[in-house]
Scaffold this motif. Structure first.
Motif, short mmCIF file in Angstrom:
data_model
loop_
_atom_site.label_atom_id
_atom_site.label_comp_id
_atom_site.label_asym_id
_atom_site.label_seq_id
_atom_site.Cartn_x
_atom_site.Cartn_y
_atom_site.Cartn_z
N LYS A 11 -3.12 -9.79 -1.04
CA LYS A 11 -2.43 -11.05 -1.30
C LYS A 11 -3.22 -11.93 -2.27
CE LYS A 11 -0.06 -10.98 3.10
NZ LYS A 11 0.00 -11.48 4.45
N LYS A 12 -4.52 -11.74 -2.29
CA LYS A 12 -5.37 -12.55 -3.15
C LYS A 12 -5.20 -12.20 -4.63
CE LYS A 12 -10.07 -14.28 -3.22
NZ LYS A 12 -11.46 -14.00 -2.92
N ALA A 13 -4.72 -10.99 -4.92
CA ALA A 13 -4.58 -10.54 -6.30
C ALA A 13 -3.61 -11.42 -7.09
CB ALA A 13 -4.13 -9.09 -6.34
N SER A 14 -2.47 -11.76 -6.49
CA SER A 14 -1.50 -12.58 -7.21
C SER A 14 -2.00 -14.01 -7.39
CB SER A 14 -0.15 -12.57 -6.50
OG SER A 14 -0.28 -13.12 -5.22
N HIS A 15 -2.95 -14.43 -6.57
CA HIS A 15 -3.54 -15.75 -6.71
C HIS A 15 -4.59 -15.77 -7.81
CE1 HIS A 15 -6.34 -19.05 -5.66
NE2 HIS A 15 -5.23 -19.69 -5.43
N ASP A 16 -5.35 -14.69 -7.94
CA ASP A 16 -6.46 -14.65 -8.89
C ASP A 16 -6.10 -14.07 -10.25
OD1 ASP A 16 -8.13 -15.74 -7.01
OD2 ASP A 16 -8.97 -13.84 -6.37
N TYR A 17 -4.98 -13.36 -10.35
CA TYR A 17 -4.64 -12.66 -11.59
C TYR A 17 -3.18 -12.82 -11.97
CZ TYR A 17 -8.94 -10.07 -10.49
OH TYR A 17 -10.22 -9.72 -10.18
N PHE A 18 -2.90 -12.70 -13.27
CA PHE A 18 -1.54 -12.50 -13.75
C PHE A 18 -1.33 -10.99 -13.78
CE2 PHE A 18 -2.61 -16.47 -16.12
CZ PHE A 18 -1.64 -17.29 -15.56
N ILE A 19 -0.36 -10.50 -13.03
CA ILE A 19 -0.09 -9.05 -12.99
C ILE A 19 0.92 -8.75 -14.10
CG2 ILE A 19 0.66 -7.11 -11.60
CD1 ILE A 19 -1.83 -8.57 -10.49
N GLU A 20 0.49 -7.97 -15.09
CA GLU A 20 1.34 -7.71 -16.24
C GLU A 20 2.10 -6.39 -16.14
OE1 GLU A 20 -0.58 -8.42 -19.92
OE2 GLU A 20 -1.21 -10.43 -19.30
N GLU A 21 1.54 -5.42 -15.45
CA GLU A 21 2.17 -4.11 -15.34
C GLU A 21 1.68 -3.46 -14.06
OE1 GLU A 21 2.01 -0.06 -17.99
OE2 GLU A 21 1.68 -1.96 -19.03
N TYR A 101 -8.94 -7.92 -19.06
CA TYR A 101 -8.04 -7.12 -18.23
C TYR A 101 -8.83 -6.35 -17.18
CZ TYR A 101 -3.91 -7.94 -21.05
OH TYR A 101 -2.85 -8.53 -21.68
N ALA A 102 -8.20 -6.17 -16.02
CA ALA A 102 -8.81 -5.43 -14.92
C ALA A 102 -7.72 -4.63 -14.21
CB ALA A 102 -9.47 -6.38 -13.93
N LEU A 103 -8.12 -3.60 -13.49
CA LEU A 103 -7.20 -2.82 -12.67
C LEU A 103 -7.42 -3.21 -11.21
CD1 LEU A 103 -7.59 0.69 -14.33
CD2 LEU A 103 -5.71 -0.92 -14.60
N VAL A 104 -6.37 -3.74 -10.59
CA VAL A 104 -6.48 -4.28 -9.25
C VAL A 104 -5.45 -3.61 -8.34
CG1 VAL A 104 -6.35 -6.39 -7.87
CG2 VAL A 104 -7.18 -6.50 -10.21
N PRO A 105 -5.85 -3.08 -7.18
CA PRO A 105 -4.87 -2.52 -6.25
C PRO A 105 -4.07 -3.65 -5.60
CG PRO A 105 -7.05 -2.39 -5.31
CD PRO A 105 -7.22 -2.92 -6.70
N LEU A 106 -2.75 -3.53 -5.60
CA LEU A 106 -1.89 -4.57 -5.05
C LEU A 106 -1.45 -4.26 -3.62
CD1 LEU A 106 0.28 -5.14 -8.22
CD2 LEU A 106 -1.72 -6.42 -7.48
N ILE A 119 -1.22 0.02 -8.37
CA ILE A 119 -2.30 -0.55 -9.18
C ILE A 119 -1.67 -1.50 -10.19
CG2 ILE A 119 -4.15 -0.02 -10.82
CD1 ILE A 119 -4.75 1.03 -8.08
N GLY A 120 -2.24 -2.69 -10.32
CA GLY A 120 -1.73 -3.66 -11.27
C GLY A 120 -2.71 -3.86 -12.42
N LEU A 121 -2.16 -3.92 -13.64
CA LEU A 121 -2.95 -4.28 -14.81
C LEU A 121 -2.97 -5.80 -14.82
CD1 LEU A 121 -4.41 -3.27 -17.35
CD2 LEU A 121 -2.26 -3.55 -18.55
N ALA A 122 -4.13 -6.39 -14.60
CA ALA A 122 -4.23 -7.82 -14.33
C ALA A 122 -5.11 -8.54 -15.34
CB ALA A 122 -4.79 -8.03 -12.93
N LYS A 123 -4.73 -9.76 -15.63
CA LYS A 123 -5.53 -10.63 -16.49
C LYS A 123 -5.94 -11.82 -15.64
CE LYS A 123 -5.50 -12.55 -21.11
NZ LYS A 123 -6.30 -11.57 -21.85
N GLY A 124 -7.22 -12.16 -15.65
CA GLY A 124 -7.74 -13.22 -14.79
C GLY A 124 -7.14 -14.58 -15.08
N LYS A 125 -6.90 -15.35 -14.00
CA LYS A 125 -6.38 -16.70 -14.13
C LYS A 125 -7.54 -17.70 -14.21
CE LYS A 125 -2.06 -16.35 -11.54
NZ LYS A 125 -1.34 -16.84 -10.35
N LYS A 126 -7.31 -18.75 -14.93
CA LYS A 126 -8.25 -19.87 -14.96
C LYS A 126 -7.95 -20.77 -13.76
CE LYS A 126 -9.81 -18.88 -19.15
NZ LYS A 126 -10.63 -17.71 -19.13
#
Length: 153
Positions: A11-21, A101-106, A119-126
């Motif tokens: 659940k923390k992934a969507s808070h910390d990253y923009f999931i692009e793919e 970009y990072a690879l994060v398990p969703l 797995i989500g291709l993620a870009k870190g959020k500010k």
């Protein structure tokens, strides 16, 4: 076909990253690990994926040891191999080499009897992006609350 049963979610992934793919990957597990996962004893919170020598691996995913297991139990946070097609790995590797970009398990789920990891291709959020998202969620919650109150009368 029924919905896959979600066993663990990040659940923390969507808070910390923009999931692009997103990409669905299989995962190499031992017998006691899959038994433990089916009991819902996996944690994806601090885990991440890396591509090393053309192979994808999942790091820091915690799977609690199976209680009925004996010497077959393995290290709970060992590195686990992800099963992807070579084309998918090359595409992800190209994106990951870009800055930020990072690879994060969703989420982890059982599909057709096999354990899969999304797995989500993620870009870190500010920090300001995170605050904006929290404000949007709060506003949406208030709207839903007001609609529920209105429906009562």
């Amino acid at each position: 076909m029924s919905e896959p049963k979600v066993l663990a979610q990040n659940k923390k992934a969507s808070h910390d990253y923009f999931i692009e793919e997103t990409v669905e990957a299989g995962i190499v597990l031992t017998g006691t690990e899959i038994k433990s996962i089916r009991q819902g004893r996996a944690n994806l919170k601090d885990s991440f994926a890396r591509i090393i020598n053309g192979e994808a691996f999942l790091w820091n995913m915690h799977i609690s040891p199976y209680e009925q297991g004996n010497r077959h139990n393995v290290d709970p946070v060992r590195t686990r191999k992800l099963l992807l097609h070579k084309v998918q790995i090359m595409k992800l590797m190209g994106h990951v080499k870009e800055k930020g970009y990072a690879l994060v398990p969703l989420k982890m789920y059982i599909k057709n009897g096999y354990c899969k990891v999304l797995i989500g291709l993620a870009k870190g959020k500010k920090n300001y992006d995170k605050r904006q998202d929290l404000a949007k969620k709060d506003a949406q919650r208030e709207i839903q609350r007001a609609l529920r109150e209105r429906q009562k009368y």
